[in-house]
Structure formats: structure tokens, C-alpha cells
Design a protein around this motif. Structure first.
Motif, PDB file in Angstrom:
ATOM      1  N   LYS A 164       0.852  -1.207   0.000  1.00 62.62           N
ATOM      2  CA  LYS A 164       0.000   0.000   0.000  1.00 62.62           C
ATOM      3  C   LYS A 164       0.882   1.249   0.000  1.00 62.62           C
ATOM      4  N   LYS A 165       1.967   1.192   0.767  1.00 69.52           N
ATOM      5  CA  LYS A 165       2.871   2.344   0.801  1.00 69.52           C
ATOM      6  C   LYS A 165       3.622   2.498  -0.527  1.00 69.52           C
ATOM      7  N   MET A 166       3.847   1.380  -1.208  1.00 71.80           N
ATOM      8  CA  MET A 166       4.576   1.446  -2.485  1.00 71.80           C
ATOM      9  C   MET A 166       3.700   1.981  -3.618  1.00 71.80           C
ATOM     10  N   PHE A 167       2.436   1.577  -3.616  1.00 72.27           N
ATOM     11  CA  PHE A 167       1.600   1.849  -4.792  1.00 72.27           C
ATOM     12  C   PHE A 167       0.566   2.953  -4.596  1.00 72.27           C
ATOM     13  N   THR A 168       0.392   3.436  -3.368  1.00 71.65           N
ATOM     14  CA  THR A 168      -0.616   4.481  -3.163  1.00 71.65           C
ATOM     15  C   THR A 168      -0.002   5.603  -2.321  1.00 71.65           C
ATOM     16  N   SER A 169      -0.712   6.703  -2.214  1.00 76.62           N
ATOM     17  CA  SER A 169      -0.241   7.800  -1.350  1.00 76.62           C
ATOM     18  C   SER A 169      -0.783   7.641   0.062  1.00 76.62           C
ATOM     19  N   ASP A 170      -1.482   6.554   0.295  1.00 75.90           N
ATOM     20  CA  ASP A 170      -2.059   6.281   1.610  1.00 75.90           C
ATOM     21  C   ASP A 170      -1.023   5.663   2.523  1.00 75.90           C
ATOM     22  N   ASP A 171      -0.952   6.138   3.744  1.00 73.04           N
ATOM     23  CA  ASP A 171      -0.118   5.440   4.721  1.00 73.04           C
ATOM     24  C   ASP A 171      -1.060   4.683   5.644  1.00 73.04           C
ATOM     25  N   PRO A 172      -0.979   3.337   5.649  1.00 76.31           N
ATOM     26  CA  PRO A 172      -1.924   2.585   6.483  1.00 76.31           C
ATOM     27  C   PRO A 172      -1.728   2.838   7.973  1.00 76.31           C
ATOM     28  N   GLY A 173      -0.617   3.471   8.358  1.00 77.39           N
ATOM     29  CA  GLY A 173      -0.429   3.851   9.763  1.00 77.39           C
ATOM     30  C   GLY A 173      -0.090   2.684  10.669  1.00 77.39           C
ATOM     31  N   TYR A 174       0.467   1.619  10.097  1.00 77.87           N
ATOM     32  CA  TYR A 174       0.892   0.489  10.940  1.00 77.87           C
ATOM     33  C   TYR A 174       2.088   0.956  11.786  1.00 77.87           C
ATOM     34  N   VAL A 175       1.937   0.834  13.122  1.00 79.63           N
ATOM     35  CA  VAL A 175       2.846   1.510  14.053  1.00 79.63           C
ATOM     36  C   VAL A 175       4.327   1.206  13.785  1.00 79.63           C
ATOM     37  N   ASP A 176       4.659  -0.027  13.431  1.00 77.47           N
ATOM     38  CA  ASP A 176       6.075  -0.386  13.221  1.00 77.47           C
ATOM     39  C   ASP A 176       6.632   0.167  11.919  1.00 77.47           C
ATOM     40  N   LEU A 177       5.759   0.568  11.014  1.00 73.21           N
ATOM     41  CA  LEU A 177       6.230   1.021   9.700  1.00 73.21           C
ATOM     42  C   LEU A 177       5.784   2.451   9.423  1.00 73.21           C
ATOM     43  N   THR A 178       5.972   3.316  10.408  1.00 74.66           N
ATOM     44  CA  THR A 178       5.664   4.722  10.161  1.00 74.66           C
ATOM     45  C   THR A 178       6.854   5.575  10.559  1.00 74.66           C
ATOM     46  N   ASN A 179       6.963   6.683   9.877  1.00 69.04           N
ATOM     47  CA  ASN A 179       8.012   7.649  10.141  1.00 69.04           C
ATOM     48  C   ASN A 179       7.413   9.040   9.999  1.00 69.04           C
ATOM     49  N   PRO A 180       7.390   9.895  11.012  1.00 73.58           N
ATOM     50  CA  PRO A 180       7.895   9.683  12.364  1.00 73.58           C
ATOM     51  C   PRO A 180       7.302   8.408  12.983  1.00 73.58           C
ATOM     52  N   ALA A 181       8.007   7.906  14.001  1.00 68.14           N
ATOM     53  CA  ALA A 181       7.595   6.655  14.634  1.00 68.14           C
ATOM     54  C   ALA A 181       6.140   6.728  15.097  1.00 68.14           C
ATOM     55  N   GLY A 182       5.525   5.551  15.220  1.00 65.52           N
ATOM     56  CA  GLY A 182       4.113   5.499  15.598  1.00 65.52           C
ATOM     57  C   GLY A 182       3.862   5.687  17.085  1.00 65.52           C
ATOM     58  N   ILE A 183       4.929   5.734  17.896  1.00 66.25           N
ATOM     59  CA  ILE A 183       4.703   5.826  19.352  1.00 66.25           C
ATOM     60  C   ILE A 183       3.965   7.126  19.689  1.00 66.25           C
ATOM     61  N   GLY A 184       2.932   7.011  20.482  1.00 65.81           N
ATOM     62  CA  GLY A 184       2.187   8.198  20.913  1.00 65.81           C
ATOM     63  C   GLY A 184       1.339   8.810  19.806  1.00 65.81           C
ATOM     64  N   ILE A 185       1.787   8.691  18.569  1.00 64.93           N
ATOM     65  CA  ILE A 185       1.060   9.286  17.442  1.00 64.93           C
ATOM     66  C   ILE A 185       0.086   8.262  16.856  1.00 64.93           C
ATOM     67  N   GLY A 186       0.590   7.031  16.652  1.00 63.19           N
ATOM     68  CA  GLY A 186      -0.248   5.991  16.056  1.00 63.19           C
ATOM     69  C   GLY A 186      -1.070   5.265  17.102  1.00 63.19           C
ATOM     70  N   ALA A 187      -0.580   5.226  18.326  1.00 66.13           N
ATOM     71  CA  ALA A 187      -1.281   4.498  19.383  1.00 66.13           C
ATOM     72  C   ALA A 187      -0.749   4.971  20.733  1.00 66.13           C
ATOM     73  N   VAL A 188      -1.585   4.804  21.755  1.00 67.89           N
ATOM     74  CA  VAL A 188      -1.133   5.082  23.114  1.00 67.89           C
ATOM     75  C   VAL A 188      -1.764   4.031  24.026  1.00 67.89           C
TER      76      VAL A 188
END
Ligand code: SF4
Length: 485
Positions: free
Chosen positions: A339-363
């Protein structure tokens, strides 16, 4: 004399294209993967890449046309390219403005299973001291509803959260009440081993549209060996629970996650077959995390990153063959990357986000009121390392917690676009910054990427996915379907 001049008169005499920001990394001996800031990618021969970067690539070359189409260059005919690129980048990062949507409530640490790789410290069933008090739950809800995100997902975790079902009922009722004024898109998930599922609980889940997430490690012998409980019947209870949930709530109301132990490594086909037999259309092939009991029992080190990668590649190839034979089935980690390769959508999977998903993707709100930057952070705290503890719901304000240096410093330090090696890596748009993993394994938020299992695992998978697509038209089509599912 001809009415027209020779063709070469109409060819540009010098190259006038501008190379837009890009990164390239070797795919194999001959080819490079080139990506731009929006995550668009091309594979390109070494000589062609050299010619392109020297501004010598003829505009009649197919590679030139591809590079122009994917915003790697601008020339006189593509003045709008920088704006298009900027739009795609804004779309990719738009989730950041919405901030935290996923709120994990650890309603109890108690559990009646004793899985050797369990990533949170579990306590015996009668230890009521490890249940979340009402006051903590209500204060955590205050934090939830302060989130600017229009979506709120409350996920109940444990231990085994059904051991504190009364509190789940209270939180769901209270959240729905508060949401009358807030108007968020509110969703609930219970992450449960299903051993304690009952009709009463299912009635409540149906009334409040609650999703169930469970654990299924594979066939009976493997699942029961991985997940001991009194009676040794974890598998039987899980399967019965899955059927009951489907029967009462609907087919799509239950999903399953697996954990890869050493015993799993030689039977990826059987694990996938088990998921198929139980009517699931997807699987998430996950390695063990270096937290909680997985470390204490040395289960984490029981296999190397290379062995897990063999397991993963075999599994993915098996899934591709199933699809080729007309059996639709999907691998979740690959689909997230695609999905990250072929679309402009970021699925927001915590381990594969930058900035990191801590606090932003989940708490995560722990049973005792402590707030952690992620589920992994609170697992780490159970081992005595409270680096990512952001504060306490009854003692600190929302601003104190989400502005805490324990959150901002790792986010800042691990930002991949300024991290050695990541900053030059073509795979960065698909990768993540996992400061919790690197803190645990290296003692800092960045780690040494050449030695990082996180890095080598991801880099191998990125290359593997691209190579499979390159060599097989069917796979390319299949992966595009996965990307846009
Ligand atoms: S962690 Fe590794 S694969 Fe990921 S962006 Fe950094 S260097 Fe690339």
C-alpha cells in the motif's frame, strides 16, 4: 532540396531536465531501486541510472519517460510535477494532523494462559490488584476524547481482558455517552484468547458493534504447545470461540493474529492451511518481539532473523501459489508495505511509520494508570524499563503527557530522514522508525542499522517483494490488488 529539415534538427541539443529529490539502493548486481519522497519507485539498470544522474539520458528513452511520469525529473513539458509531488507527500503525511486514533486500555494484567513467549507479565487469576480501577478508566477516557482525531478506536487488552468484563462494559457505555457530544467515529475491539467467551459477552458485543481480535498460532498441536492453559485446550476453546463469534456477530467480526515461535519455523504451510481451514482470508506472519516473557524465557533468541526471513519468504511464496490456483488469500505485512509502495495512503501500521508510531499511532493506558507510548513500551516497562512511560492519567494533564520528553525525544531522534543509513536508503518511504525496538536492542533510539534486525528484516522483505513483482506478471497484478484492498 527537401521541404523539411533533417530529424536531428528537432532533437534537443542539450538535456534540460532537473532531477528531483530521490534515493537509490541496489536491488541486485545489475539494478537499483529508485524512490522519491512520495514513495513512488522504479527499478532501473545501473548504466541508465548513471546516465540519468549525469543529465545525459535522452528524452526518447523509455526510462526517461518512466522517470518523468513518476516525478523523478522535471522538464519543459512537466512544470506541474513539483506541485503533484508535494500533493502526494501531503496526502502521505496527513495522518499526522489527526494524531492518536488508537487507544489501548489494559483493563487487567490477569490471564489464565501461561504462554512462554507472552509479551506482558501475566499474573494469576485471583490477583484483583492487577485490574484497572474505574477512576483510572474514566481519566483515560478523558485523554481519549481530547485526541483531535475524528476516529477513535478503543482496544481492550490484557492479560486477558475478558477477566475484567465489567470494566469493559463501563468503558463502552461511558465512551458512547461522551461521544454524543464529541461525534467521533468510535470503534471498539477486544483482544482476547476467547477461552472465556460467553453468550452474555457476545450479546453485549453485538449491541455495541464490538470487534473481536484473537490469537491463532497454527494447527492444534502447535497452538496448544505455544499457549498452555489449565486443561491444555487453548486451541479447542479458540476455535469454538471463533465459530461462536461468527455465528452470533457475523463472519467478519473476528480476526486472528499469530506469533512465530521456534516450533513454527518448519511449518509455515500448515499454519497458513489452518487459517484457510478456519475460514480466514489473510494472515499476518509476525516475528517474536524482544519484550516481556519472550526475553525472560529466551524464546526471542531461539531463532535468528535469517531463519524468520526464510519462514516468511516460504510463507509468502506459498500464499502466492494459493492465489495462482484460485484461492484468494493475503499476507498482511506485505499488503501494508505494498500500500505504501503503490498508493499515497499510509496505512499507519505503528512499526512502519516515520515519524515513529509511538504516541502518534497508538497510546496505551496501563491497568495502574500509567500511560505508555505504545503497547511495546508498556511490555518493556513490565521488564523494569520505563523509558517510554509518559506519565499517569490521574497525575498529569493531556498536554504534559503528549508533550513529555519521553515521547518527543525518541520521536525526534529516530526520525528516519535524518538517521544515518536511513537518510540514504531508497526503502525509507516504506520503512519505519522503531525507537522502542532499537532502545531495547541497542540502548539508543536509533540503533546501528547495519546490525539492526529491524533493518535487515525490512530491507530483505522490500527487495523480495520487488523482485517477485519483477519476475512474475501474475504477482505484480496480485500485489497491486493487495495494495488497494
Ligand atoms: S531501517 Fe534500514 S531498511 Fe529501513 S529505512 Fe533505515 S536503512 Fe532502510
Amino acid at each position: 532540396m527537401s521541404a523539411f529539415q533533417e530529424l536531428n534538427v528537432y532533437q534537443p541539443t542539450r538535456q534540460t531536465y532537473v532531477v528531483l529529490p530521490l534515493r537509490f539502493t541496489g536491488l541486485n548486481d545489475r539494478q537499483y531501486v529508485v524512490t522519491n519522497l512520495a514513495g513512488e519507485f522504479l527499478t532501473i539498470e545501473r548504466a541508465t541510472l548513471q546516465s540519468f544522474l549525469r543529465h545525459e539520458l535522452p528524452n526518447s528513452d523509455q526510462a526517461y519517460i518512466d522517470l518523468r511520469a513518476q516525478h523523478f525529473l522535471v522538464d519543459d513539458s512537466t512544470a506541474i510535477a513539483p506541485e503533484l509531488l508535494a500533493l502526494k507527500i501531503r496526502t502521505r503525511y496527513r495522518r499526522l494532523s489527526q494524531f492518536t486514533a488508537l487507544h489501548l486500555f489494559v483493563v487487567t494484567l490477569r490471564c489464565e494462559h501461561s504462554c512462554p513467549y507472552c509479551q506482558v507479565s501475566r499474573q494469576s487469576e485471583d490477583r484483583v490488584a492487577f485490574d484497572m480501577p474505574d477512576s483510572v478508566a474514566r481519566a483515560a477516557l478523558d485523554f481519549c476524547f481530547r485526541s483531535p482525531s475524528p476516529d477513535l478506536k478503543i482496544e481492550f487488552q490484557g492479560g486477558e481482558p475478558l477477566l475484567n468484563f465489567e470494566l469493559i462494559k463501563t468503558i463502552v457505555g461511558e465512551a458512547k455517552e461522551r461521544n454524543r457530544a464529541a461525534g467521533k467515529r468510535l470503534a471498539f475491539v477486544i483482544a482476547t484468547n476467547l477461552a472465556l467467551m460467553s453468550r452474555e459477552i457476545l450479546d453485549f458485543c453485538r449491541a455495541h458493534d464490538i470487534l473481536i481480535s484473537t490469537s491463532l498460532d497454527g494447527p492444534k498441536a502447535l497452538h496448544n504447545a505455544n499457549r498452555p492453559r489449565p486443561g491444555g485446550d487453548s486451541y479447542e476453546r479458540t476455535i469454538a470461540g471463533i465459530r461462536l463469534v461468527r455465528d452470533q456477530l457475523g463472519r467478519d467480526r473476528v480476526s486472528a493474529l499469530m506469533t512465530t515461535t521456534e516450533s513454527s519455523l518448519d511449518c509455515v504451510g500448515e499454519i497458513i492451511d489452518e487459517y484457510l481451514a478456519q475460514g480466514f482470508g489473510e494472515i499476518f506472519l509476525r516475528p517474536l518481539s524482544p519484550y516481556g516473557f519472550a526475553i525472560r524465557t529466551k524464546a526471542y533468541r531461539a531463532y535468528s532473523a535469517d531463519r524468520w526471513l526464510d519462514f516468511y519468504k516460504k510463507g509468502l511464496d506459498y500464499i502466492i501459489e494459493l492465489n495462482r490456483q484460485g484461492v484468494p488469500f493475503l499476507e498482511v505485512y506485505a499488503a501494508t508495505i505494498l500500500k505504501k509502495m503503490f498508493t499515497s495512503d499510509d496505512p499507519g501500521y505503528v512499526d512502519l511509520t516515520n515519524p515513529a508510531g509511538i504516541g502518534i499511532g497508538a497510546v496505551a493506558y496501563n491497568y495502574d494508570g500509567d500511560v505508555y507510548a505504545s503497547d511495546e513500551s508498556r511490555m518493556l516497562a513490565e521488564m523494569g524499563d520505563t523509558t517510554f512511560r509518559l506519565g499517569h492519567v490521574l497525575k498529569q494533564s493531556y498536554e504534559d503527557i503528549f508533550g513529555a520528553p519521553q515521547l518527543l525525544e525518541p520521536l525526534d531522534a529516530s526520525f528516519a530522514q535524518s538517521v544515518p543509513m536511513c537518510t540514504d536508503c531508497a526503502f525509507e518511504p516504506y520503512c519505519g522508525a522503531d525507537p522502542v525496538f532499537h532502545h531495547k536492542t541497542f540502548g539508543d533510539f536509533v540503533g546501528r542499522k547495519p546490525e539492526s534486525e529491524f533493518c535487515s528484516r525490512n530491507m530483505t522483505i522490500f527487495r523480495f517483494l520487488i523482485e517477485r513483482m519483477q519476475s512474475d506478471v501474475f504477482v505484480k497484478r496480485l500485489f497491486r490488488q493487495w495494495a488497494t484492498r
